[in-house]
Design an enzyme around this catalytic site. Structure first.
Site, mmCIF file in Angstrom:
data_model
loop_
_atom_site.group_PDB
_atom_site.id
_atom_site.type_symbol
_atom_site.label_atom_id
_atom_site.label_comp_id
_atom_site.label_asym_id
_atom_site.label_seq_id
_atom_site.Cartn_x
_atom_site.Cartn_y
_atom_site.Cartn_z
ATOM 1 N N LYS A 39 2.194 -7.458 4.450
ATOM 2 C CA LYS A 39 2.246 -7.304 2.987
ATOM 3 C C LYS A 39 3.503 -6.530 2.593
ATOM 4 O O LYS A 39 4.142 -5.893 3.441
ATOM 5 C CB LYS A 39 0.983 -6.590 2.501
ATOM 6 C CG LYS A 39 0.809 -5.195 3.081
ATOM 7 C CD LYS A 39 -0.548 -4.591 2.711
ATOM 8 C CE LYS A 39 -0.691 -3.196 3.292
ATOM 9 N NZ LYS A 39 -2.023 -2.622 3.059
ATOM 10 N N ARG A 137 -12.145 0.877 -3.951
ATOM 11 C CA ARG A 137 -11.021 0.044 -4.390
ATOM 12 C C ARG A 137 -11.539 -1.354 -4.700
ATOM 13 O O ARG A 137 -11.760 -1.688 -5.847
ATOM 14 C CB ARG A 137 -9.938 0.047 -3.296
ATOM 15 C CG ARG A 137 -8.602 -0.453 -3.755
ATOM 16 C CD ARG A 137 -7.468 -0.093 -2.798
ATOM 17 N NE ARG A 137 -7.559 -0.723 -1.473
ATOM 18 C CZ ARG A 137 -6.596 -0.642 -0.551
ATOM 19 N NH1 ARG A 137 -5.489 0.036 -0.801
ATOM 20 N NH2 ARG A 137 -6.730 -1.218 0.628
ATOM 21 N N HIS A 171 -12.582 -0.993 4.368
ATOM 22 C CA HIS A 171 -11.343 -0.236 4.594
ATOM 23 C C HIS A 171 -11.659 1.253 4.513
ATOM 24 O O HIS A 171 -12.363 1.690 3.604
ATOM 25 C CB HIS A 171 -10.311 -0.633 3.538
ATOM 26 C CG HIS A 171 -8.912 -0.155 3.827
ATOM 27 N ND1 HIS A 171 -8.268 -0.392 5.022
ATOM 28 C CD2 HIS A 171 -8.032 0.542 3.074
ATOM 29 C CE1 HIS A 171 -7.048 0.143 4.984
ATOM 30 N NE2 HIS A 171 -6.886 0.723 3.808
ATOM 31 N N ARG A 226 -6.571 -4.324 12.209
ATOM 32 C CA ARG A 226 -5.585 -4.658 11.158
ATOM 33 C C ARG A 226 -4.481 -3.609 11.069
ATOM 34 O O ARG A 226 -4.284 -3.005 10.015
ATOM 35 C CB ARG A 226 -6.257 -4.682 9.778
ATOM 36 C CG ARG A 226 -7.430 -5.577 9.572
ATOM 37 C CD ARG A 226 -7.753 -5.662 8.068
ATOM 38 N NE ARG A 226 -8.002 -4.398 7.428
ATOM 39 C CZ ARG A 226 -9.203 -3.861 7.238
ATOM 40 N NH1 ARG A 226 -10.286 -4.481 7.643
ATOM 41 N NH2 ARG A 226 -9.314 -2.703 6.622
ATOM 42 N N TYR A 272 26.441 13.681 -10.515
ATOM 43 C CA TYR A 272 25.817 13.805 -11.841
ATOM 44 C C TYR A 272 25.162 15.161 -12.035
ATOM 45 O O TYR A 272 24.497 15.682 -11.133
ATOM 46 C CB TYR A 272 24.731 12.746 -12.014
ATOM 47 C CG TYR A 272 25.246 11.343 -12.236
ATOM 48 C CD1 TYR A 272 26.114 11.043 -13.277
ATOM 49 C CD2 TYR A 272 24.828 10.308 -11.407
ATOM 50 C CE1 TYR A 272 26.557 9.739 -13.487
ATOM 51 C CE2 TYR A 272 25.267 8.998 -11.607
ATOM 52 C CZ TYR A 272 26.133 8.725 -12.654
ATOM 53 O OH TYR A 272 26.564 7.444 -12.854
ATOM 54 N N CYS A 319 23.064 8.988 -6.505
ATOM 55 C CA CYS A 319 23.291 8.061 -7.615
ATOM 56 C C CYS A 319 22.587 6.729 -7.310
ATOM 57 O O CYS A 319 22.000 6.567 -6.250
ATOM 58 C CB CYS A 319 24.783 7.816 -7.814
ATOM 59 S SG CYS A 319 25.811 9.301 -7.857
ATOM 60 N N MET A 320 22.694 5.775 -8.225
ATOM 61 C CA MET A 320 22.039 4.487 -7.998
ATOM 62 C C MET A 320 22.626 3.761 -6.786
ATOM 63 O O MET A 320 21.891 3.168 -5.990
ATOM 64 C CB MET A 320 22.169 3.604 -9.241
ATOM 65 C CG MET A 320 21.375 2.318 -9.152
ATOM 66 S SD MET A 320 21.632 1.219 -10.544
ATOM 67 C CE MET A 320 20.868 2.124 -11.879
ATOM 68 N N ASP A 321 23.948 3.810 -6.660
ATOM 69 C CA ASP A 321 24.608 2.992 -5.641
ATOM 70 C C ASP A 321 25.381 3.802 -4.604
ATOM 71 O O ASP A 321 25.966 3.225 -3.685
ATOM 72 C CB ASP A 321 25.610 2.039 -6.320
ATOM 73 C CG ASP A 321 25.011 1.380 -7.537
ATOM 74 O OD1 ASP A 321 23.942 0.759 -7.375
ATOM 75 O OD2 ASP A 321 25.576 1.515 -8.636
HETATM 76 C C1 LIG Z 1 -2.400 -1.939 4.195
HETATM 77 C C2 LIG Z 1 -3.728 -2.202 4.783
HETATM 78 C C3 LIG Z 1 -3.949 -2.085 6.168
HETATM 79 C C4 LIG Z 1 -2.918 -1.519 7.128
HETATM 80 O O1 LIG Z 1 -2.842 -0.131 6.984
HETATM 81 P P1 LIG Z 1 -1.906 0.740 7.957
HETATM 82 O O2 LIG Z 1 -2.248 2.148 7.632
HETATM 83 O O3 LIG Z 1 -0.496 0.402 7.586
HETATM 84 O O4 LIG Z 1 -2.228 0.338 9.333
HETATM 85 C C5 LIG Z 1 -5.153 -2.520 6.665
HETATM 86 N N1 LIG Z 1 -6.134 -2.973 5.855
HETATM 87 C C6 LIG Z 1 -5.974 -3.054 4.511
HETATM 88 C C7 LIG Z 1 -7.095 -3.539 3.673
HETATM 89 C C8 LIG Z 1 -4.782 -2.654 3.928
HETATM 90 O O5 LIG Z 1 -4.635 -2.727 2.598
#
Ligand SMILES: *Cc1c(COP(=O)(O)O)cnc(C)c1O
Length: 376
Positions: A39, A137, A171, A226, A272, A319-321
């Protein structure tokens, strides 16, 4: 790839990704599936290159946050199973089903919309049920007193036409800090699974462990893990350091190339706001990297980069860049020299600590104009 003409670039080491993948695989039981998190453009690393490598390494599943991220992977030829972890709006269910990606279902309307989309396309759509055991969530409520009602609802939705209820997950909110809360969440999840089983509903893939739980709580590995941040070579929390026997290696290094070096006398203001006035005669280098590239502005007057292996403190505001660094104590710095912003010798965790955030955010915020140079 030739970096000599690049101002700032992120080097992405696929050998290090492979090392982390194997090191994490070695922490989970044989037969446990591995879902690689890609992601947010692969935590800023470039989702396509990472997904391609994970697919080649044999990762069982990939995960993204939204249907657009899944569509991008499919359009680049990624064929591995993909789970959309976030909410998919009813209007996007058809696209998800068409792409052959798995949708997270956490309420009735999502299941109905997915079932309808599957019917319209004349194919089966895969879903994973999300249970909210304490993260608050997404998910069917899985707190004491609500388990039975949720189990009934989930069982009903699993029998909708066109749906394949392949998985169920939850989660953890605090798997790097609070064992009691994590085990409370895990128990709620197991209780929900038992209630579902009594109703004859079994899921082939039950999963709950992100990086912290992969490392801290082997009992939570179940059918699939995961990991995200650990795959990219970072411990979810300093307390986890040393918990991977083979160690983790950072996949991303961020570099920039000195644009200009000049001597400035004591008393000169830099950048700045003139927040920084030089206390001594100094040699100051200008770097072509700024918050537009993901160098957090909170690092103004606090952060540092490495030049010729030595720390060069950031002078004044980022700065930005661009930004300026003090190279008075580093002999022989010239325009064109490479400075490390994050890398093996300058952990992103250090900058994250100075900013008051987590390494995840710094990695995700590496800008779109920063080329990702992939080392195969
Ligand atoms: C982002 C996420 C993970 C991974 O989390 P890490 O801490 O980067 O391992 C796993 N499950 C869900 C639902 C997440 O949103």
């Amino acid at each position: 790839m030739d970096t000599t003409r690049m101002r700032t670039w992120a080097e992405i080491s696929l050998p290090n990704l492979e090392h982390n993948y194997r090191a994490l695989r070695a922490c989970i039981p044989y037969g446990c599936k591995f879902m690689g998190l890609v992601k947010a453009d692969g935590y800023g690393h470039g989702a396509v290159a990472v997904a391609r490598k994970l697919e080649q390494l044999g990762a069982d599943y990939l995960a993204v946050a939204c249907v657009d991220e899944a569509a991008r992977l499919r359009s680049e030829g990624i064929r591995a199973p993909i789970l959309i972890l976030g909410a998919t709006p009813p209007g996007e269910m058809e696209l998800a089903a068409e792409l052959g990606v798995t949708v997270t279902v956490f309420e009735e309307s999502g299941a109905l919309a997915l079932s309808q989309a599957a019917g319209k396309l004349g194919r089966r759509a895969k879903m994973h049920i999300k249970a909210d055991t304490g993260m608050s969530r997404l998910g069917f409520a899985a707190r004491e007193g609500e388990l039975e009602r949720s189990a009934e609802e989930i069982a009903r939705l699993c029998s909708l036409p066109g749906l394949e209820a392949e998985g169920i997950f939850t989660h953890f909110a605090n798997a790097d800090g609070d064992e009691e809360y994590t085990m409370l969440q895990f128990t709620r999840f197991l209780d929900l699974l038992s209630l579902l089983e009594e109703k004859g509903v079994r899921f082939p893939i039950r999963h709950c462990a992100a990086s912290a739980a992969v490392l801290n709580y082997p009992c939570t590995h179940l059918d699939m893990v995961r990991p995200g941040i650990a795959l990219y070579g970072h411990y979810p929390d300093p307390g986890c350091e040393g918990m991977v026997p083979d160690g983790l290696r950072p996949v991303m290094s961020l570099y920039t190339r000195v644009a200009f070096v000049k001597p400035l006398p004591a008393g000169t203001a830099v950048s700045y706001g003139c927040t920084r006035v030089l206390e001594r005669d100094s040699l100051v280098a200008t770097l072509p990297v700024g918050y537009g590239d993901g160098l957090f502005r909170q690092l103004s007057d606090r952060g540092q980069v490495l030049l010729h292996g030595r720390p060069a403190p950031i002078l004044g505001r980022v700065c930005m860049d661009m930004c300026m660094v003090d190279v008075t104590d580093i002999p022989g710095v010239n325009a064109g020299d490479v400075a490390t912003i994050y890398g093996e010798d300058l952990p992103v965790e250090q900058a994250a600590g100075l900013v008051g955030t987590i390494q995840y955010e710094l990695l995700c915020d590496v800008g779109v104009r920063v080329p990702r140079v992939v080392l195969a």
